[in-house]
Design an enzyme around this catalytic site. Structure first.
Site, PDB file in Angstrom:
ATOM      1  N   CYS A 224       0.803  -1.231   0.000  1.00 15.80           N
ATOM      2  CA  CYS A 224       0.000   0.000   0.000  1.00 15.80           C
ATOM      3  C   CYS A 224       0.834   1.280   0.000  1.00 15.80           C
ATOM      4  CB  CYS A 224      -0.914  -0.004   1.217  1.00 15.80           C
ATOM      5  SG  CYS A 224      -2.141  -1.295   1.026  1.00 15.80           S
ATOM      6  N   PRO A 225       0.361   2.307  -0.694  1.00 15.30           N
ATOM      7  CA  PRO A 225      -0.907   2.401  -1.445  1.00 15.30           C
ATOM      8  C   PRO A 225      -0.864   1.769  -2.841  1.00 15.30           C
ATOM      9  CG  PRO A 225       0.257   4.497  -1.530  1.00 15.30           C
ATOM     10  CD  PRO A 225       1.078   3.598  -0.651  1.00 15.30           C
ATOM     11  N   GLY A 227       2.255   1.790  -5.253  1.00 15.95           N
ATOM     12  CA  GLY A 227       3.226   2.278  -6.250  1.00 15.95           C
ATOM     13  C   GLY A 227       3.981   1.156  -6.956  1.00 15.95           C
ATOM     14  N   ASP A 263      -0.381 -10.456   6.986  1.00 13.24           N
ATOM     15  CA  ASP A 263       1.004 -10.184   7.381  1.00 13.24           C
ATOM     16  C   ASP A 263       1.941 -10.729   6.295  1.00 13.24           C
ATOM     17  OD1 ASP A 263       3.455  -9.933   8.525  1.00 13.24           O
ATOM     18  OD2 ASP A 263       3.058 -11.208  10.261  1.00 13.24           O
ATOM     19  N   LYS A 309      15.783  -1.814   4.023  1.00 16.52           N
ATOM     20  CA  LYS A 309      15.857  -0.511   4.685  1.00 16.52           C
ATOM     21  C   LYS A 309      17.124  -0.477   5.536  1.00 16.52           C
ATOM     22  CE  LYS A 309      11.752  -0.069   2.982  1.00 16.52           C
ATOM     23  NZ  LYS A 309      11.427   0.748   1.819  1.00 16.52           N
TER      24      LYS A 309
HETATM   25  C1  LIG Z   1       7.052   1.952   2.173  1.00 20.54           C
HETATM   26  S1  LIG Z   1       5.442   1.382   2.285  1.00 20.54           S
HETATM   27  C2  LIG Z   1       5.214   0.578   0.741  1.00 20.54           C
HETATM   28  C3  LIG Z   1       4.955   1.515  -0.376  1.00 20.54           C
HETATM   29  C4  LIG Z   1       4.604   0.782  -1.639  1.00 20.54           C
HETATM   30  N1  LIG Z   1       5.712  -0.001  -2.122  1.00 20.54           N
HETATM   31  C5  LIG Z   1       4.187   1.749  -2.713  1.00 20.54           C
HETATM   32  O1  LIG Z   1       4.901   1.864  -3.707  1.00 20.54           O
HETATM   33  O2  LIG Z   1       3.141   2.362  -2.589  1.00 20.54           O
HETATM   34  C6  LIG Z   1       5.578   0.042   3.361  1.00 20.54           C
HETATM   35  C7  LIG Z   1       4.276  -0.741   3.553  1.00 20.54           C
HETATM   36  O3  LIG Z   1       4.598  -1.956   4.184  1.00 20.54           O
HETATM   37  C8  LIG Z   1       3.505  -2.323   4.967  1.00 20.54           C
HETATM   38  N2  LIG Z   1       3.965  -3.334   5.943  1.00 20.54           N
HETATM   39  C9  LIG Z   1       4.883  -3.200   6.918  1.00 20.54           C
HETATM   40  N3  LIG Z   1       5.016  -4.374   7.589  1.00 20.54           N
HETATM   41  C10 LIG Z   1       4.178  -5.245   6.987  1.00 20.54           C
HETATM   42  C11 LIG Z   1       3.865  -6.608   7.211  1.00 20.54           C
HETATM   43  N4  LIG Z   1       4.453  -7.315   8.186  1.00 20.54           N
HETATM   44  N5  LIG Z   1       2.974  -7.204   6.409  1.00 20.54           N
HETATM   45  C12 LIG Z   1       2.377  -6.520   5.405  1.00 20.54           C
HETATM   46  N6  LIG Z   1       2.627  -5.211   5.155  1.00 20.54           N
HETATM   47  C13 LIG Z   1       3.510  -4.590   5.940  1.00 20.54           C
HETATM   48  C14 LIG Z   1       3.017  -1.025   5.587  1.00 20.54           C
HETATM   49  O4  LIG Z   1       1.663  -1.125   5.947  1.00 20.54           O
HETATM   50  C15 LIG Z   1       3.243  -0.042   4.427  1.00 20.54           C
HETATM   51  O5  LIG Z   1       2.059   0.152   3.686  1.00 20.54           O
END
Ligand SMILES: C[S@@+](CC[C@H](N)C(=O)[O-])C[C@H]1O[C@@H](n2cnc3c(N)ncnc32)[C@H](O)[C@@H]1O
Length: 362
Positions: A224-225, A227, A263, A309
């Site tokens: 999310c969202p 990209g 997850d 990261k």
């Molecule tokens: C940097 S954002 C991703 C942006 C995405 N790649 C984009 O281009 O829009 C990181 C995302 O990872 C999700 N996230 C973090 N830990 C997670 C998990 N254990 N399982 C699923 N989603 C996770 C967060 O909810 C967040 O939306």
């Protein structure tokens, strides 16, 4: 003193220095890194001047992580006067040992910093008379040939500059080593540029065509969202988008995306093996690395592209440790993989990893 000049993102000089020291010592090339934090470049000063070309040829830019460009510096000055910089640089070239190379391309560059930006206009203007002068002297071919080595003049300031060269097979083709991408207005987040940067700059044409096929299937962990999902969907791929957040409405309307609020660490692909796993979850790099390796080893995905990261400190070591863990797992399979790790222009405090399975059955 001859040196390898590595352009990098400001703030990553120490990481670049650690990486170069480690890489060159592996090849028996000795020297020491020399940098000022946040200056946007690191120099690796070579103890033996004659190892310059060997050092430049030792690693193609794609096989390094933090450098955006690698240039073999054979001349420099800190005393350029305002008047007739072209004449002063030509005199410097006459006084030094210019490598016996026919240069087909030429660029005038500067650090990617706020200070560097004040040099941009000057560098652009300076390129034209300097290029003409180099051609007149026979240092540069009369017509540009990007398949030949490139001569770089890198201005640290109006008075200090470095003169060096790069080979097209070992360097970034981009000015300053930066490939700027235009943000697609319909993409749901700027993060989309990180994956596009990886697709454009980290994969070969063959790999790109192999991985991004219409009708292929992908999983996006931490989607999310949307990209990254957007990059897959615009290439005609079906995507399982995993995140507790919401996926952009227009992406859902394409009919190519299934959203699962789950997850990412426990999710399994819904319909068996997928062609591509992508992951941009903000998580510990070692956890993400292990997860990616697990998907690849179990055969849940054929290929993977993911971001690690980075912490504030020991970034080079963190990347090395995470990638060693990935490679150790993959080595236990009978398959072969092309693995690349790059700190891309559109990455911030993270690196992008591409793992492309190259075994015959793919
Ligand atoms: C940097 S954002 C991703 C942006 C995405 N790649 C984009 O281009 O829009 C990181 C995302 O990872 C999700 N996230 C973090 N830990 C997670 C998990 N254990 N399982 C699923 N989603 C996770 C967060 O909810 C967040 O939306």
């Amino acid at each position: 003193m001859n040196s390898i000049l590595a352009y990098c993102r400001p703030g990553y000089e120490n990481d670049t220095a650690n990486e170069l020291t480690s890489l060159y010592s592996e090849r028996g090339i000795y020297g020491y890194p020399d940098f000022i934090p946040k200056q946007g470049f690191t120099k690796f000063q070579l103890y033996e001047a004659e190892t310059l070309d060997k050092a430049l040829k030792a690693y193609a830019i794609d096989h390094t992580v933090f450098p955006r460009q690698l240039v073999a510096v054979f001349a420099s000055t800190q005393h350029l006067e305002k008047e007739d910089r072209v004449g002063q640089l030509l005199a410097l070239l006459e006084d030094c040992e210019v490598p016996d190379i026919t240069f087909g391309a030429f660029d005038v560059e500067y650090p990617d910093t706020e200070d560097g930006k004040t040099l941009a206009k000057f560098c652009r203007k300076f390129t034209v008379p300097m290029r003409q002068a180099l051609r007149k002297k026979g240092i540069l071919l009369p017509k540009e040939n990007i398949n030949k080595p490139k001569l770089h003049i890198f201005f640290e300031s109006f008075a200090t500059c470095y003169i060096g060269y790069s080979y097209p097979t070992h360097s970034s083709p981009h000015h300053l080593g930066i490939c700027r991408l235009k943000f697609p207005a319909e993409a749901p987040s700027r993060s989309t540029l990180k994956l596009e940067d990886a697709i454009v700059n980290m994969l070969t044409d063959k790999e790109r065509n192999l991985v991004f096929r219409e009708g292929a299937r992908g999983v996006d962990l931490g989607a999310c969202p949307g990209g990254w999902t957007y990059q897959l969907v615009t290439r005609g791929m079906y995507v399982e988008a995993i995140d507790n957040g919401l996926v952009d409405e227009s992406l859902m309307k394409t009919g190519l995306v299934e959203h699962y609020a789950a997850d990412g660490f426990t999710y399994k692909p819904q319909y068996g093996r997928v062609d591509l796993l992508v992951c941009d979850m903000i998580e510990q790099p070692d956890r993400v690395a292990k997860l990616m390796a697990n998907w690849l080893v179990k055969g849940w995905t054929t290929h993977a592209i993911f971001n690690l990261k980075l912490p504030m400190k020991r970034r080079f070591e963190t990347v090395s440790e995470a990638m060693q863990a990935v490679k150790a797992c993959l080595n236990e399979t009978s398959d072969t993989f092309n693995i690349r790790v790059r700190h891309l222009y559109h990455d911030r405090d993270e690196v992008t990893v591409t793992v492309i399975r190259t075994s015959k059955e793919v």
